[in-house]
Design an enzyme around this catalytic site. Structure first.
Site, short mmCIF file in Angstrom:
data_model
loop_
_atom_site.label_atom_id
_atom_site.label_comp_id
_atom_site.label_asym_id
_atom_site.label_seq_id
_atom_site.Cartn_x
_atom_site.Cartn_y
_atom_site.Cartn_z
N MET A 106 -12.03 4.50 -0.98
CA MET A 106 -12.71 4.84 0.27
C MET A 106 -13.39 6.17 0.05
O MET A 106 -12.99 7.21 0.59
CB MET A 106 -11.69 4.88 1.42
CG MET A 106 -11.23 3.49 1.84
SD MET A 106 -9.76 3.53 2.85
CE MET A 106 -8.52 3.49 1.56
N SER A 143 0.84 -1.20 0.00
CA SER A 143 0.00 0.00 0.00
C SER A 143 0.87 1.25 0.00
O SER A 143 1.59 1.52 0.96
CB SER A 143 -0.90 0.02 1.23
OG SER A 143 -1.46 1.32 1.38
N GLY A 189 -9.20 4.34 6.77
CA GLY A 189 -8.95 5.77 6.95
C GLY A 189 -7.50 6.13 7.17
O GLY A 189 -7.06 7.18 6.72
N ASP A 222 -6.56 -6.05 4.70
CA ASP A 222 -5.94 -4.73 4.63
C ASP A 222 -6.01 -4.05 6.00
O ASP A 222 -7.09 -3.78 6.51
CB ASP A 222 -6.71 -3.90 3.58
CG ASP A 222 -6.14 -2.52 3.36
OD1 ASP A 222 -5.04 -2.23 3.86
OD2 ASP A 222 -6.81 -1.72 2.66
N HIS A 261 -8.22 0.84 -4.13
CA HIS A 261 -9.17 0.71 -3.02
C HIS A 261 -9.84 2.07 -2.81
O HIS A 261 -9.23 3.01 -2.30
CB HIS A 261 -8.38 0.28 -1.77
CG HIS A 261 -9.19 0.19 -0.52
ND1 HIS A 261 -8.60 0.06 0.72
CD2 HIS A 261 -10.53 0.18 -0.29
CE1 HIS A 261 -9.55 -0.02 1.65
NE2 HIS A 261 -10.72 0.07 1.07
N MET A 315 -8.85 8.22 -0.77
CA MET A 315 -9.69 8.67 0.35
C MET A 315 -10.23 10.06 0.06
O MET A 315 -9.48 10.93 -0.41
CB MET A 315 -8.87 8.73 1.63
CG MET A 315 -8.23 7.42 2.00
SD MET A 315 -7.29 7.64 3.51
CE MET A 315 -6.70 5.97 3.76
N GLY A 342 -2.86 -3.27 9.31
CA GLY A 342 -2.12 -3.83 10.44
C GLY A 342 -1.45 -5.16 10.17
O GLY A 342 -1.13 -5.90 11.10
N GLY A 350 -3.24 4.56 7.70
CA GLY A 350 -2.27 3.48 7.78
C GLY A 350 -1.72 3.40 9.20
O GLY A 350 -1.98 4.28 10.03
N GLY A 351 -0.98 2.35 9.48
CA GLY A 351 -0.27 2.25 10.75
C GLY A 351 -1.10 1.88 11.96
O GLY A 351 -0.64 2.01 13.09
N HIS A 389 -1.19 -1.57 -4.13
CA HIS A 389 -2.45 -1.16 -3.49
C HIS A 389 -2.50 0.36 -3.40
O HIS A 389 -1.62 1.00 -2.84
CB HIS A 389 -2.54 -1.79 -2.11
CG HIS A 389 -3.86 -1.62 -1.43
ND1 HIS A 389 -4.96 -2.39 -1.73
CD2 HIS A 389 -4.26 -0.76 -0.46
CE1 HIS A 389 -5.98 -2.03 -0.97
NE2 HIS A 389 -5.59 -1.03 -0.18
N GLY A 412 1.20 -1.74 4.34
CA GLY A 412 1.75 -0.41 4.08
C GLY A 412 2.97 -0.16 4.93
O GLY A 412 4.11 -0.32 4.48
C1 DX5 Z 1 -6.35 1.93 5.48
C2 DX5 Z 1 -5.86 1.58 4.10
C3 DX5 Z 1 -4.74 0.63 4.09
C4 DX5 Z 1 -3.47 1.12 4.76
C5 DX5 Z 1 -2.80 -0.07 5.38
O1 DX5 Z 1 -7.56 2.59 5.40
O2 DX5 Z 1 -6.91 1.00 3.35
O3 DX5 Z 1 -4.47 0.15 2.79
O4 DX5 Z 1 -2.59 1.75 3.88
O5 DX5 Z 1 -1.70 0.38 6.10
P1 DX5 Z 1 -0.98 -0.50 7.19
O6 DX5 Z 1 -0.48 -1.73 6.52
O7 DX5 Z 1 0.08 0.41 7.69
O8 DX5 Z 1 -2.01 -0.82 8.25
ZN ZN Z 2 -6.48 -0.07 1.45
#
Ligand code: DX5
Ligand code: ZN
Length: 219
Positions: free
Chosen positions: A67, A7, A141, A174, A65, A36, A176, A143-144, A32, A196
Site C-alpha cells: 500500500m 495478516s 489502511g 482482504d 501487499h 504501508m 473484515g 486492520g479491524g 499476508h 488479521g
Molecule cells: C488493511 C490491510 C489488511 C488488514 C486486514 O489495509 O490490507 O490486510 O490487516 O485486517 P482485518 O482482517 O483485521 O480487517
Molecule cells: Zn492487506
C-alpha cells in the site's frame, strides 16, 4: 485452491517470529504482509528489514501487499528481502502492465489490488497477465474495520470476468473477514482469504484452525 493468508498487521510485533510459527503450525498456507507508506494510506506499518528478518525464520509463502505510492521503485527490494507474491495497488501506478512484467521477470507472482470504490472494469486490461486479483473489502489502511457489504457483488463480478476468460487467476479478499462471513466471500468466488484481527486476537492456533475448517465446510 482454498488458501488462508493471515495478516501480521494484527500480530504482536514483539513476538512476531513466534506468532508466525503458530499460524504455520495451524496450517495457514500464506503469510499476508501489509506494507504501508503513510502516503498511499494514512498509516505506516513496516518495511524491508522486518520482512528480511522474518524470511530467516520461516519458509511460508510471503504474500506482500504494497500500500505504497510508486511501487515500481521498490520491486527489486521486496524480491530481495523474500517476497513470493507481490501485490501492488492499481491506483498507485501509471503503468501496471510494466510492473507485472517486472515482477514476473524476477521470478515472482504478481497481484493487483483494487480499492472498494475503484470500478472493477479497470482491472480488465491486466487480468490475463495477473496471478492474483486482490479485491479490498475495506478501505486499505487499517486492520479491524468491518467488511463492506457491497464487496460481495464486486467479488462476484471479478469471478465472472475470470471465469468468462477461462483464467486461473486467484481472487484474494482482504478486510473484515471473520469465521462468520467467510462463507459469503467464498460463495461469491474468492479463494484466497486474508484475515488479521480474526486470527491474531486470542488463541492464534485455535483461530487459524477454526477459520480453515469453516473455509473447507463452505466449499
Ligand atoms: C488493511 C490491510 C489488511 C488488514 C486486514 O489495509 O490490507 O490486510 O490487516 O485486517 P482485518 O482482517 O483485521 O480487517
Ligand atoms: Zn492487506
Amino acid at each position: 485452491m482454498l488458501i488462508l493468508s493471515p495478516s501480521i498487521l494484527a500480530a504482536d510485533f514483539s513476538i512476531l517470529g513466534k506468532q508466525i510459527r503458530e499460524v504455520e503450525r495451524a496450517g495457514a498456507q500464506y503469510l499476508h504482509i501489509d506494507v504501508m507508506d503513510g502516503n498511499f494510506v494514512p498509516s505506516i506499518s513496516f518495511g524491508m528489514p522486518v520482512i528480511s528478518s522474518l524470511r530467516k525464520v520461516s519458509d511460508i509463502i510471503f504474500d506482500v501487499h504494497l500500500m505504497i505510492v510508486e511501487p515500481e521503485r521498490y520491486i527489486e527490494d521486496f524480491v530481495k528481502c523474500g517476497a513470493d507474491i507481490i501485490t501492488f495497488h492499481l491506483e498507485a501506478t501509471s503503468d501496471p502492465k510494466a510492473l507485472i512484467d517486472r515482477i514476473h521477470e524476477l521470478g515472482k507472482k504478481a497481484g493487483i489490488s483494487i480499492k472498494p470504490k475503484t470500478p472493477m472494469e479497470s482491472i480488465l486490461p491486466y487480468l490475463d497477465s495477473l496471478d492474483m486479483l486482490l479485491v479490498m473489502t475495506v478501505e486499505p489502511g487499517f486492520g479491524g474495520q468491518p467488511y463492506i457489504p457491497e464487496s460481495t457483488e464486486r467479488i462476484r463480478q471479478a469471478r465472472g470476468y475470470i471465469d468468462e476468460r477461462g483464467l486461473l487467476t486467484d481472487i484474494q479478499v482482504d478486510g473484515g473477514i471473520t469465521v462468520d462471513n467467510v462463507h459469503v466471500v467464498l460463495e461469491a468466488g474468492a479463494n484466497v482469504i486474508v484475515a488479521g484481527s480474526a486470527l491474531f486476537r486470542g488463541d492464534i492456533e485455535k483461530n487459524v484452525k477454526g477459520m480453515l475448517e469453516t473455509m473447507e465446510a463452505s466449499r
